[in-house]
Design a protein around this motif. Sequence first.
Motif, PDB file in Angstrom:
ATOM      1  N   HIS A  37     -32.990  41.697  25.902  1.00  0.00           N
ATOM      2  CA  HIS A  37     -32.619  43.227  25.730  1.00  0.00           C
ATOM      3  C   HIS A  37     -33.196  43.464  24.578  1.00  0.00           C
ATOM      4  O   HIS A  37     -33.655  42.706  23.645  1.00  0.00           O
ATOM      5  CB  HIS A  37     -31.013  43.000  25.573  1.00  0.00           C
ATOM      6  CG  HIS A  37     -30.521  44.439  25.694  1.00  0.00           C
ATOM      7  ND1 HIS A  37     -30.309  45.299  24.786  1.00  0.00           N
ATOM      8  CD2 HIS A  37     -30.404  45.243  26.964  1.00  0.00           C
ATOM      9  CE1 HIS A  37     -30.012  46.442  24.912  1.00  0.00           C
ATOM     10  NE2 HIS A  37     -29.895  46.617  26.476  1.00  0.00           N
ATOM     11  N   SER A  54     -30.126  47.425  30.490  1.00  0.00           N
ATOM     12  CA  SER A  54     -29.266  46.491  31.297  1.00  0.00           C
ATOM     13  C   SER A  54     -29.761  46.479  32.847  1.00  0.00           C
ATOM     14  O   SER A  54     -29.565  45.247  33.720  1.00  0.00           O
ATOM     15  CB  SER A  54     -27.718  46.939  31.418  1.00  0.00           C
ATOM     16  OG  SER A  54     -27.415  46.971  30.027  1.00  0.00           O
ATOM     17  N   SER A 142     -25.690  52.360  31.921  1.00  0.00           N
ATOM     18  CA  SER A 142     -26.079  53.919  31.384  1.00  0.00           C
ATOM     19  C   SER A 142     -26.966  54.487  32.036  1.00  0.00           C
ATOM     20  O   SER A 142     -27.042  55.653  32.049  1.00  0.00           O
ATOM     21  CB  SER A 142     -26.271  53.768  29.718  1.00  0.00           C
ATOM     22  OG  SER A 142     -27.269  52.836  29.545  1.00  0.00           O
ATOM     23  N   HIS A 211     -27.716  56.979  22.122  1.00  0.00           N
ATOM     24  CA  HIS A 211     -27.290  56.389  23.359  1.00  0.00           C
ATOM     25  C   HIS A 211     -25.761  56.911  23.850  1.00  0.00           C
ATOM     26  O   HIS A 211     -24.883  57.195  22.888  1.00  0.00           O
ATOM     27  CB  HIS A 211     -27.055  54.730  23.163  1.00  0.00           C
ATOM     28  CG  HIS A 211     -26.803  53.939  24.321  1.00  0.00           C
ATOM     29  ND1 HIS A 211     -25.684  53.788  24.799  1.00  0.00           N
ATOM     30  CD2 HIS A 211     -27.815  53.329  24.981  1.00  0.00           C
ATOM     31  CE1 HIS A 211     -26.015  53.201  26.077  1.00  0.00           C
ATOM     32  NE2 HIS A 211     -27.101  52.601  26.014  1.00  0.00           N
ATOM     33  N   GLU A 213     -23.055  55.704  24.623  1.00  0.00           N
ATOM     34  CA  GLU A 213     -21.911  55.070  24.088  1.00  0.00           C
ATOM     35  C   GLU A 213     -21.428  55.644  22.834  1.00  0.00           C
ATOM     36  O   GLU A 213     -20.537  55.356  22.132  1.00  0.00           O
ATOM     37  CB  GLU A 213     -22.359  53.465  23.830  1.00  0.00           C
ATOM     38  CG  GLU A 213     -22.397  52.688  25.165  1.00  0.00           C
ATOM     39  CD  GLU A 213     -22.820  51.136  25.132  1.00  0.00           C
ATOM     40  OE1 GLU A 213     -22.701  50.718  23.779  1.00  0.00           O
ATOM     41  OE2 GLU A 213     -23.217  50.583  25.877  1.00  0.00           O
ATOM     42  N   THR A 228     -31.160  52.542  26.653  1.00  0.00           N
ATOM     43  CA  THR A 228     -31.973  52.286  25.688  1.00  0.00           C
ATOM     44  C   THR A 228     -33.615  52.498  26.227  1.00  0.00           C
ATOM     45  O   THR A 228     -34.399  53.015  25.541  1.00  0.00           O
ATOM     46  CB  THR A 228     -32.024  50.656  25.550  1.00  0.00           C
ATOM     47  OG1 THR A 228     -31.651  49.930  26.716  1.00  0.00           O
ATOM     48  CG2 THR A 228     -30.775  50.224  24.463  1.00  0.00           C
TER      49      THR A 228
END
Length: 321
Positions: A37, A54, A142, A211, A213, A228
Motif C-alpha cells: 500500500h 485498497s 474509497s 483523502h 477519510e 490514494t
Amino acid sequence: MNTVATHTATTRGEMPIDLENEVLRMKKEMNAVLLAHYYQESEIQDLADYVGDSLELARRAAATNADVIVFAGVHFMAETAKILNPKKPVLLPDLEAGCSLAEGCPAPDFKKFREMHPNHTAITYINCSAEVKALSDIICTSSSAEKIINQIPRETPILFSPDKNLGAYLAKKTGRDMLLWNGSCIVHETFSEKKIIGLQMEHPDAKLIAHPECEAPLLDRADFIGSTSALLKYVQSSPEKKFIIATEVGIIHQMQKSAPNKVFIPAPPDANCACNECPHMKRNTLEKLYLCMKNRSPEITMEPELIRRALTPIQKMMEMS
Ligand code: 13P
Ligand code: SF4
C-alpha cells in the motif's frame, strides 16, 4: 524495480545481510508477489511488484498467479487477499498491523446495528474485519464507494460503516440519506485545519488535496478529494506545481517519484507529533518483511466458513466497481 538502495542487518558473528536483495531473491525463489500500500515505508514500496490503493491491491490479489502473496499493508488488506485466495499462503510482516476503523467496529456491535435496521442495505468500507465483511451486503473502498452507492435503488436506505467522515462525504456527494457508524481514522482526523489555513496563506499557489477519510471542515476547503490512487493521478496530471497533501505521508514517495519537479507539502497534524504517519502501516519494516519471507510466517489464517461468508460482499464490490 530491481536496483535499490541497500540496507543491511547483522546477527552476531555473521555476515551482514543485504535485506533488499534477499527480499528480491526470496520473492523469485518462492514465486511470490509482493503487494504494497502507498502508506508503507518507501524502501518497501520500492521492492513491491505492485503499489496501490485498497481496491487495486484487492484486484491484484484476485488476479495473481503467484504461489505466495506477501502483503505489505495492514491486517484487513491481507485478510481480503486471503479471502480472494483461500488456497494460497498470505504473509503479513506484522500481524498486529491493524486499523483504527476496523478496531472501532466490533462484529457483535455491528450485528446489532444491522438488526436494528433490517430494511437497510449495509455498504461497508473495506477497512473492517472479515467478520464485519461477512455481516455486510456490499464492501466498498474509497475509490469505488460512490459508484457502488449510485447503483443502489434510491428508495433503499443505506447503512454505511465504519467511517463516519467518508460516509458523510458520500451522503453529500450522492444526495443519499445514510445511517453512519460512528468510526474514524486516527490519521485522517488528526490534521489541523488551523495549520492548513496557515500553509495555504504561506503558499497561495498550492492546491489542497485530501483523502475522504478527513473531517468535513477540511474536505470543504480541499481543491480535490480522492482515494490514494486518485490523489496520485491528480498530482501527475495537474498543471499545478505545488500541493498540500492531506493523507498519510507515505503517498508522497510515489508523488515525488512520478512528478520530481513538483512540490509536495505534508498536511500538518494538530499536535507536534508524527501522527500523519499511520502507526499500523508503519509496523511493517524492511527487517520484518525479510523475516516473514524467510520464515514464511506470520501467515493469515481464517476459518473456511468465514472466508465463504466474507467473499460474497467482496465479490459484489468487484462486480460493481
Ligand atoms: P485507499 O488507499 O483505498 O484510498 O485507502 C486509504 C487507507 O486509509 C487505507 O487504510
Ligand atoms: Fe486505518 Fe487510518 Fe491507518 Fe488507513 S491510515 S490503515 S484507515 S488507521
